[in-house]
Design a protein around this motif. Structure first.
Motif, PDB file in Angstrom:
ATOM      1  N   ALA A   1      89.965  95.055 -15.419  1.00  0.00           N
ATOM      2  CA  ALA A   1      88.824  94.407 -14.777  1.00  0.00           C
ATOM      3  C   ALA A   1      88.816  94.611 -13.265  1.00  0.00           C
ATOM      4  N   LEU A   2      89.991  94.665 -12.634  1.00  0.00           N
ATOM      5  CA  LEU A   2      90.053  94.693 -11.170  1.00  0.00           C
ATOM      6  C   LEU A   2      90.013  96.085 -10.553  1.00  0.00           C
ATOM      7  N   ILE A   3      90.555  97.080 -11.215  1.00  0.00           N
ATOM      8  CA  ILE A   3      90.619  98.416 -10.622  1.00  0.00           C
ATOM      9  C   ILE A   3      89.235  98.998 -10.337  1.00  0.00           C
ATOM     10  N   PRO A   4      88.250  98.895 -11.227  1.00  0.00           N
ATOM     11  CA  PRO A   4      86.918  99.408 -10.863  1.00  0.00           C
ATOM     12  C   PRO A   4      86.313  98.697  -9.649  1.00  0.00           C
ATOM     13  N   ILE A   5      86.561  97.404  -9.523  1.00  0.00           N
ATOM     14  CA  ILE A   5      86.049  96.670  -8.365  1.00  0.00           C
ATOM     15  C   ILE A   5      86.736  97.145  -7.093  1.00  0.00           C
ATOM     16  N   LEU A   6      88.034  97.398  -7.167  1.00  0.00           N
ATOM     17  CA  LEU A   6      88.777  97.921  -6.024  1.00  0.00           C
ATOM     18  C   LEU A   6      88.246  99.293  -5.612  1.00  0.00           C
ATOM     19  N   TRP A   7      88.014 100.168  -6.579  1.00  0.00           N
ATOM     20  CA  TRP A   7      87.482 101.500  -6.264  1.00  0.00           C
ATOM     21  C   TRP A   7      86.096 101.403  -5.645  1.00  0.00           C
ATOM     22  N   LEU A   8      85.262 100.509  -6.135  1.00  0.00           N
ATOM     23  CA  LEU A   8      83.936 100.323  -5.543  1.00  0.00           C
ATOM     24  C   LEU A   8      84.074  99.864  -4.097  1.00  0.00           C
ATOM     25  N   TYR A   9      84.962  98.916  -3.845  1.00  0.00           N
ATOM     26  CA  TYR A   9      85.177  98.413  -2.492  1.00  0.00           C
ATOM     27  C   TYR A   9      85.637  99.530  -1.547  1.00  0.00           C
ATOM     28  N   LEU A  10      86.500 100.410  -2.044  1.00  0.00           N
ATOM     29  CA  LEU A  10      87.027 101.486  -1.201  1.00  0.00           C
ATOM     30  C   LEU A  10      86.033 102.621  -0.980  1.00  0.00           C
ATOM     31  N   THR A  11      85.217 102.928  -1.973  1.00  0.00           N
ATOM     32  CA  THR A  11      84.327 104.084  -1.870  1.00  0.00           C
ATOM     33  C   THR A  11      82.897 103.737  -1.490  1.00  0.00           C
TER      34      THR A  11
ATOM     35  N   LYS B   1      89.928  96.494 -27.016  1.00  0.00           N
ATOM     36  CA  LYS B   1      90.826  97.533 -27.522  1.00  0.00           C
ATOM     37  C   LYS B   1      92.274  97.240 -27.107  1.00  0.00           C
ATOM     38  N   ILE B   2      92.463  96.797 -25.889  1.00  0.00           N
ATOM     39  CA  ILE B   2      93.806  96.455 -25.410  1.00  0.00           C
ATOM     40  C   ILE B   2      94.349  95.263 -26.194  1.00  0.00           C
ATOM     41  N   ALA B   3      93.518  94.257 -26.426  1.00  0.00           N
ATOM     42  CA  ALA B   3      93.950  93.044 -27.127  1.00  0.00           C
ATOM     43  C   ALA B   3      94.341  93.338 -28.584  1.00  0.00           C
ATOM     44  N   LYS B   4      93.707  94.323 -29.191  1.00  0.00           N
ATOM     45  CA  LYS B   4      93.996  94.658 -30.588  1.00  0.00           C
ATOM     46  C   LYS B   4      95.204  95.594 -30.738  1.00  0.00           C
ATOM     47  N   SER B   5      95.737  96.054 -29.618  1.00  0.00           N
ATOM     48  CA  SER B   5      96.842  97.001 -29.660  1.00  0.00           C
ATOM     49  C   SER B   5      98.093  96.382 -30.284  1.00  0.00           C
ATOM     50  N   ASN B   6      98.765  97.138 -31.137  1.00  0.00           N
ATOM     51  CA  ASN B   6     100.014  96.690 -31.754  1.00  0.00           C
ATOM     52  C   ASN B   6     101.233  97.134 -30.949  1.00  0.00           C
ATOM     53  N   VAL B   7     101.037  98.066 -30.060  1.00  0.00           N
ATOM     54  CA  VAL B   7     102.150  98.651 -29.312  1.00  0.00           C
ATOM     55  C   VAL B   7     102.552  97.768 -28.122  1.00  0.00           C
ATOM     56  N   LEU B   8     101.586  97.111 -27.502  1.00  0.00           N
ATOM     57  CA  LEU B   8     101.852  96.342 -26.289  1.00  0.00           C
ATOM     58  C   LEU B   8     102.279  94.913 -26.599  1.00  0.00           C
ATOM     59  N   SER B   9     103.127  94.386 -25.728  1.00  0.00           N
ATOM     60  CA  SER B   9     103.505  92.969 -25.847  1.00  0.00           C
ATOM     61  C   SER B   9     102.395  92.110 -25.244  1.00  0.00           C
ATOM     62  N   THR B  10     102.497  90.806 -25.404  1.00  0.00           N
ATOM     63  CA  THR B  10     101.477  89.893 -24.889  1.00  0.00           C
ATOM     64  C   THR B  10     101.381  89.971 -23.367  1.00  0.00           C
ATOM     65  N   GLN B  11     102.521  90.070 -22.715  1.00  0.00           N
ATOM     66  CA  GLN B  11     102.525  90.169 -21.252  1.00  0.00           C
ATOM     67  C   GLN B  11     101.891  91.482 -20.801  1.00  0.00           C
ATOM     68  N   GLN B  12     102.193  92.572 -21.478  1.00  0.00           N
ATOM     69  CA  GLN B  12     101.602  93.860 -21.140  1.00  0.00           C
ATOM     70  C   GLN B  12     100.101  93.861 -21.378  1.00  0.00           C
ATOM     71  N   LYS B  13      99.668  93.211 -22.447  1.00  0.00           N
ATOM     72  CA  LYS B  13      98.240  93.118 -22.725  1.00  0.00           C
ATOM     73  C   LYS B  13      97.522  92.354 -21.613  1.00  0.00           C
ATOM     74  N   THR B  14      98.114  91.261 -21.179  1.00  0.00           N
ATOM     75  CA  THR B  14      97.506  90.453 -20.120  1.00  0.00           C
ATOM     76  C   THR B  14      97.381  91.252 -18.825  1.00  0.00           C
ATOM     77  N   ILE B  15      98.462  91.916 -18.462  1.00  0.00           N
ATOM     78  CA  ILE B  15      98.453  92.725 -17.233  1.00  0.00           C
ATOM     79  C   ILE B  15      97.418  93.844 -17.336  1.00  0.00           C
ATOM     80  N   ASN B  16      97.349  94.508 -18.485  1.00  0.00           N
ATOM     81  CA  ASN B  16      96.394  95.603 -18.657  1.00  0.00           C
ATOM     82  C   ASN B  16      94.945  95.119 -18.633  1.00  0.00           C
ATOM     83  N   VAL B  17      94.672  93.971 -19.193  1.00  0.00           N
ATOM     84  CA  VAL B  17      93.308  93.440 -19.169  1.00  0.00           C
ATOM     85  C   VAL B  17      92.913  93.090 -17.738  1.00  0.00           C
ATOM     86  N   VAL B  18      93.810  92.482 -16.978  1.00  0.00           N
ATOM     87  CA  VAL B  18      93.518  92.137 -15.582  1.00  0.00           C
ATOM     88  C   VAL B  18      93.294  93.407 -14.757  1.00  0.00           C
ATOM     89  N   LEU B  19      94.165  94.393 -14.922  1.00  0.00           N
ATOM     90  CA  LEU B  19      93.987  95.658 -14.200  1.00  0.00           C
ATOM     91  C   LEU B  19      92.705  96.364 -14.630  1.00  0.00           C
TER      92      LEU B  19
END
Length: 92
Positions: free
Chosen positions: A41-51, A21-39
């Protein structure tokens, strides 16, 4: 073990779905898409580690009588298990 496999499969499905869904977005730039895809994937793992220690504690919950018994042993008290709480030991 089954729980972990099911949780990992659900995580992967949701991550792939939202990443597409992020990759198909027309609103975001390529750099924003990359950052959003990485986040994404990583934020749920971070929350699992913390909780994880809160949700799945390794130590069992200690009852009041177990705690008082340990305190009595550490302080050198010779009170038995059937004797009242440590507050009553003052009067013995």
């Amino acid at each position: 073990m089954t729980f972990y496999i099911i949780a990992a499969i659900i995580y992967l499905i949701l991550t792939i779905f939202t990443s597409l869904k992020i990759a198909k977005s027309n609103v975001l730039s390529t750099q924003q898409k990359t950052i959003n895809v990485v986040l994404n994937a990583l934020i749920p793992i971070l929350w699992l580690y913390l909780t994880y220690p809160i949700i799945f504690p390794k130590d069992k919950i200690m009852t009041k009588s177990e705690r008082e018994k340990i305190i009595a042993q550490e302080s050198g008290s010779k009170l038995g298990d059937d004797v009242g709480s440590s507050r009553d030991s003052i009067f013995l």
